[in-house]
Design an enzyme around this catalytic site. Structure first.
Site, short mmCIF file in Angstrom:
data_model
loop_
_atom_site.label_atom_id
_atom_site.label_comp_id
_atom_site.label_asym_id
_atom_site.label_seq_id
_atom_site.Cartn_x
_atom_site.Cartn_y
_atom_site.Cartn_z
N HIS A 186 0.90 -1.07 -0.07
CA HIS A 186 0.11 0.02 0.07
C HIS A 186 0.89 1.37 0.03
O HIS A 186 0.58 2.13 -0.79
CB HIS A 186 -0.83 -0.02 1.24
CG HIS A 186 -1.64 1.20 1.56
ND1 HIS A 186 -3.07 1.15 1.07
CD2 HIS A 186 -1.38 2.36 1.96
CE1 HIS A 186 -3.47 2.63 1.47
NE2 HIS A 186 -2.49 2.94 2.13
N GLU A 187 1.91 1.26 0.82
CA GLU A 187 2.90 2.24 0.85
C GLU A 187 3.46 2.95 -0.43
O GLU A 187 3.69 3.74 -0.83
CB GLU A 187 3.93 2.43 2.20
CG GLU A 187 3.23 2.08 3.55
CD GLU A 187 2.12 3.18 3.75
OE1 GLU A 187 2.06 4.40 3.30
OE2 GLU A 187 1.27 3.00 4.51
N HIS A 190 1.58 4.69 -2.36
CA HIS A 190 1.51 6.16 -2.37
C HIS A 190 2.83 6.81 -3.10
O HIS A 190 2.71 7.84 -3.77
CB HIS A 190 1.57 6.51 -0.72
CG HIS A 190 0.25 6.27 -0.14
ND1 HIS A 190 -0.70 6.75 -0.71
CD2 HIS A 190 -0.12 5.77 1.25
CE1 HIS A 190 -1.97 6.34 0.12
NE2 HIS A 190 -1.52 6.02 1.35
N HIS A 196 -5.69 7.35 -1.63
CA HIS A 196 -6.91 6.09 -1.13
C HIS A 196 -7.94 6.16 -2.31
O HIS A 196 -8.44 7.17 -2.53
CB HIS A 196 -7.28 6.54 0.26
CG HIS A 196 -5.96 6.47 1.30
ND1 HIS A 196 -5.92 7.44 2.16
CD2 HIS A 196 -4.77 5.40 1.62
CE1 HIS A 196 -4.90 7.14 2.97
NE2 HIS A 196 -4.20 5.90 2.62
#
Length: 392
Positions: A186-187, A190, A196
């Site tokens: 997930h990071e 980013h 999100h």
């Protein structure tokens, strides 16, 4: 062009990205580092009002796990161009605002020595997930001016935070002491420039946000961005999607499907939409996976087969066009000049041996510098001219 799927890719005609002490959770654990700060200020991100926490050094914590730079925020609405002209502002070296994707599809990184072996194992597993399924690559930094530092935030949790996009040497991925791949994947999203999934402009057509169950002070984490640029349909399975109980204050869901159904927790993988969206935003060098551009070196002209930019067409991150004799590729918030039509694909790195721009140096006409992954030359008119993207 390959069908565009999901992953939220935020555009803004002003912006770029961040990290430090935030946290994205392993959705099956829902752990976050304790945050006692109450100093929130109002700014505008992508021309939408947001609450951010100043962290110092020109960075701000936004959406709890994203650190944005001062260049990415404004004090008021500035207006966003839906279809900017390709050469608009390319000669302005200072135009660094906005989310910037990594050049050459490659995240350049350096590792701090404070990361445990168990977290390192999860980190490398996460890199493999992105590398094996998308056009994204990872490279240990040698002398590159654009890179992220991967470090431990010291928190005893399965948590993390990451810079949004490529931000020179200020990019970071912070990991907890027990962080697993489900969080790190997930990071990395980013860092690639993704926000999100539940903040997409069209999210209300797919999910319900139950504000009555959200912890006090965390409502802004669920704010919808009406200016988001979306690739494909909303993706409930995206690695960028919050879990159904994220920031719950009472054990009740904060997000459900429209019919009230609780959706599955996030897993340590990429959804089909994540993969397709990333390959659209980061097309392969041969023009596949969503790219409209060149043929990767077989052509004598880098612009061959690429359509001319049109003010009547909508473009997405990763799309290529020609404009006034140059080849451009769409970034999150602007067009990047890749080279002049008629040229062959360069075999060498045009930035090799060129020092990074420094605001502390004095430059003369003809001087060249690298900046945010591009080569610039100072003209006699005192303006910097974009010479093209740095190579591998």
């Amino acid at each position: 062009m390959k069908t565009k799927k999901t992953i939220q890719l935020i555009k803004f005609g002003l912006l770029s990205v961040g990290l430090f002490l935030g946290s994205c959770t392993n959705e099956s654990v829902e752990e976050f580092p304790e945050n006692n700060s109450t100093q929130l200020i109002k700014k505008f991100f992508n021309d939408e009002a947001v609450e951010v926490e100043p962290l110092g050094n020109g960075t701000y914590l936004m959406y709890e796990d994203v650190i944005v730079t001062e260049d990415q925020l404004t004090d008021q609405k500035v207006g966003i161009s839906e279809n900017p002209v390709p050469n608009e502002g390319v000669d302005k070296l200072a135009l660094s605002s906005g989310i910037r994707k990594w050049t050459n599809n490659t995240i350049v990184y350096t590792l701090d020595n404070n990361i445990s072996q168990s977290v390192l194992d999860e980190l490398y597993k996460s890199m493999d997930v992105w590398r094996d399924n998308t056009n994204v690559e990872f490279k240990v930094r040698t002398n590159e001016s654009d890179y992220i530092t991967i470090t431990s935030n010291g928190n005893n949790c399965n948590c993390g935070s990451a810079s949004l996009g490529m931000v020179g040497s200020r990019g970071v991925i912070n990991l907890g002491t027990r962080t697993t791949a489900v969080v790190i994947i997930h990071e990395i999203g980013h860092t690639l420039g993704y926000i999100h999934e539940q903040t997409r402009s069209d999210r209300d057509d797919y999910v319900r946000i139950l504000s009555e169950n959200i912890q006090d002070g965390y409502a802004s984490q669920f704010a919808r961005n009406t200016n988001s640029q979306n690739l494909g349909d909303f993706d409930i399975s995206s690695t960028m999607m919050y879990g159904a109980y994220t920031f719950s204050k009472n054990g009740q869901p904060t997000i459900t499907l429209l019919d009230g159904t609780i959706y599955p927790s996030r897993q340590a993988r990429l959804s089909d939409g994540d993969i397709a969206g990333t390959n659209q935003a980061y097309p392969s060098s041969d023009g596949g996976d969503g790219g409209d551009g060149g043929d990767g070196g077989d052509s004598e002209d880098i612009c061959e087969g690429v359509s001319e930019w049109s003010r009547f067409q909508s473009y997405s991150v990763g799309d290529q066009v020609t404009y006034q004799g140059y080849l451009y590729e769409r970034d999150f918030s602007r067009w990047n000049q890749l080279g002049q039509c008629g040229e062959t694909n360069p075999s060498a790195d045009i930035c090799e041996g060129v020092a990074a721009y420094s605001r502390n140096n004095n430059y003369s006409t003809g001087d060249s510098v690298t900046y945010n992954g591009y080569l610039y030359t100072l003209g006699s008119n005192g303006r910097w001219s974009n010479q093209g993207s740095c190579g591998n």
